[in-house]
Write a protein that holds these residues in place. Structure first.
Motif, PDB file in Angstrom:
ATOM      1  N   TYR A  82       0.819  -1.211   0.000  1.00  0.00           N
ATOM      2  CA  TYR A  82       0.000   0.000   0.000  1.00  0.00           C
ATOM      3  C   TYR A  82       0.861   1.272   0.000  1.00  0.00           C
ATOM      4  N   LYS A  93     -10.726  -7.675   0.563  1.00  0.00           N
ATOM      5  CA  LYS A  93      -9.367  -7.288   0.913  1.00  0.00           C
ATOM      6  C   LYS A  93      -9.339  -5.821   1.348  1.00  0.00           C
ATOM      7  N   LYS A  94      -8.414  -5.497   2.226  1.00  0.00           N
ATOM      8  CA  LYS A  94      -8.241  -4.124   2.729  1.00  0.00           C
ATOM      9  C   LYS A  94      -8.224  -3.117   1.576  1.00  0.00           C
ATOM     10  N   GLN A  95      -8.956  -2.021   1.767  1.00  0.00           N
ATOM     11  CA  GLN A  95      -8.991  -0.964   0.754  1.00  0.00           C
ATOM     12  C   GLN A  95      -8.769   0.388   1.429  1.00  0.00           C
ATOM     13  N   THR A 146     -10.648   4.064   5.470  1.00  0.00           N
ATOM     14  CA  THR A 146     -11.193   2.758   5.132  1.00  0.00           C
ATOM     15  C   THR A 146     -12.666   2.925   4.781  1.00  0.00           C
ATOM     16  N   ARG A 189      -7.567  -1.544  -4.706  1.00  0.00           N
ATOM     17  CA  ARG A 189      -7.468  -1.577  -3.246  1.00  0.00           C
ATOM     18  C   ARG A 189      -6.726  -0.387  -2.645  1.00  0.00           C
TER      19      ARG A 189
END
Length: 336
Positions: A135, A202-204, A240, A298
């Motif tokens: 990220y 999934k984490k975004q 988030t 993401r």
């Protein structure tokens, strides 16, 4: 400071009205470049001068530009805000986002109206997917590899501008929101009804820029920034989906919101159906296959240190305040 003459192309769009208003606040002579069919609802100030433009023919454009000002005079700055984020046909992305800019820059040259600076409103989508493992935030040094037709058309326009010989600045903006916007409004409307849809599991990380902060940044850049440069534009923090939902639900006055995470394959199917339904109705759908590729991304974290260094970029409105302002406007206008 001398009174600059500024033309905002695409002044009838969501951000366009705010760009014109900010220029008026700064005491500039403001021109609104619009099509004949463009609504002027948010361009009601009597100080605004209008210029009707037909982007399909460079010769027609050049004539309109030539006749708008006396010979030898031109705009000090031009803000090119014209563009399409959704189209009935994917080929229209290239036509509207790339070919229209090429026609416009050709017309500027032909008419002798090349400005001191032209700021082009591009998009982070021109870069393509970011780092979805660690990220790492987007930087201007990243090599673009757009995965959407929208992003590709924006990148083509950037390249065209770089080859045009016109002194330019490029803004790659993240998600722009605020009063009058219709796309983020759909999210607020859904949350008001008690449902928040998200894509994938999934984490975004999401990033945003409030429209008035964007408008201020445009003129700060025109006043101070060197040309021939690209700048990423976003509030310098990420959120988030849960944080966005909590901020939005508080603003719309909804205590309990059902968070619905849809699998990517499901959103792909829905996007395909929505796109075809839009074509059948001859009305572009906000949800389509191209938008799916944007929604599934993401990482939207953005490094804005270059803009800070070069022209003092410093957004004043964080997401909480911006959403509150937006929702207040939607309620006043009867949208919510």
């Amino acid at each position: 400071m001398d009174k600059k003459r500024v033309l905002v192309v695409g002044a009838g769009g969501f951000a366009g009205g705010f760009l014109v208003e900010e220029g008026l606040k700064r005491g500039y002579e403001m021109w609104a470049g619009v099509r004949a069919s463009t609504s002027r609802k948010y361009l009601a100030d009597s100080r605004i001068k209008f210029l009707e433009l037909d982007f399909d023919e460079p010769e027609t454009l050049a004539r309109a530009l030539s006749e708008s000002l006396p010979e030898g005079e031109k705009w000090d700055w031009i803000v090119y805000n014209l563009g399409a984020t959704k189209c009935l046909s994917f080929s229209d992305f290239s036509k509207i986002n790339y070919e229209y800019l090429r026609n416009f820059t050709d017309a500027l040259t032909a008419s002798g109206k090349v400005p001191g600076k032209l700021l082009y409103m591009s998009s982070l989508s021109a870069v393509g997917p970011g780092d979805e493992k660690d990220y790492t935030p987007f930087t201007e040094k990243m090599i673009p590899h757009p995965n959407t037709r929208y992003g590709a058309s924006k990148l083509k326009a950037e390249m065209q501008l770089a080859m045009s010989g016109i002194p330019y600045i490029v803004f790659r903006a993240t998600g722009i929101y605020g009063p009058r916007d219709k796309d983020y409004f759909l999210m607020f409307e859904a949350i008001k009804k008690g449902v928040d849809f998200s894509v994938g599991y999934k984490k975004q990380l999401l990033s945003f820029i409030y429209v008035e902060d964007l408008a201020r940044a445009v003129y700060d850049a025109l006043e101070k920034a060197p040309t021939g440069e690209v700048y990423n534009i976003a509030e310098p923090r990420t959120y988030t989906q849960k944080e966005f939902r909590e901020i939005a639900s508080e603003a719309v006055g909804r205590k309990h919101v059902l968070a619905v995470s849809m699998p990517l394959w499901g959103v792909r199917v829905v996007s395909f159906v929505a796109e075809k339904w839009g074509v059948a109705r001859m009305k572009p759908s906000t949800l389509n296959r191209d938008k799916f590729n944007i929604m599934k991304q993401r990482n939207w974290a953005v490094d804005v240190s270059k803009a800070r260094k070069m022209f003092g970029f410093d957004p004043k409105v964080d997401l909480r305040e911006g959403v509150e302002r937006s929702v207040t406007w939607y309620k006043q206008e009867g949208w919510l």
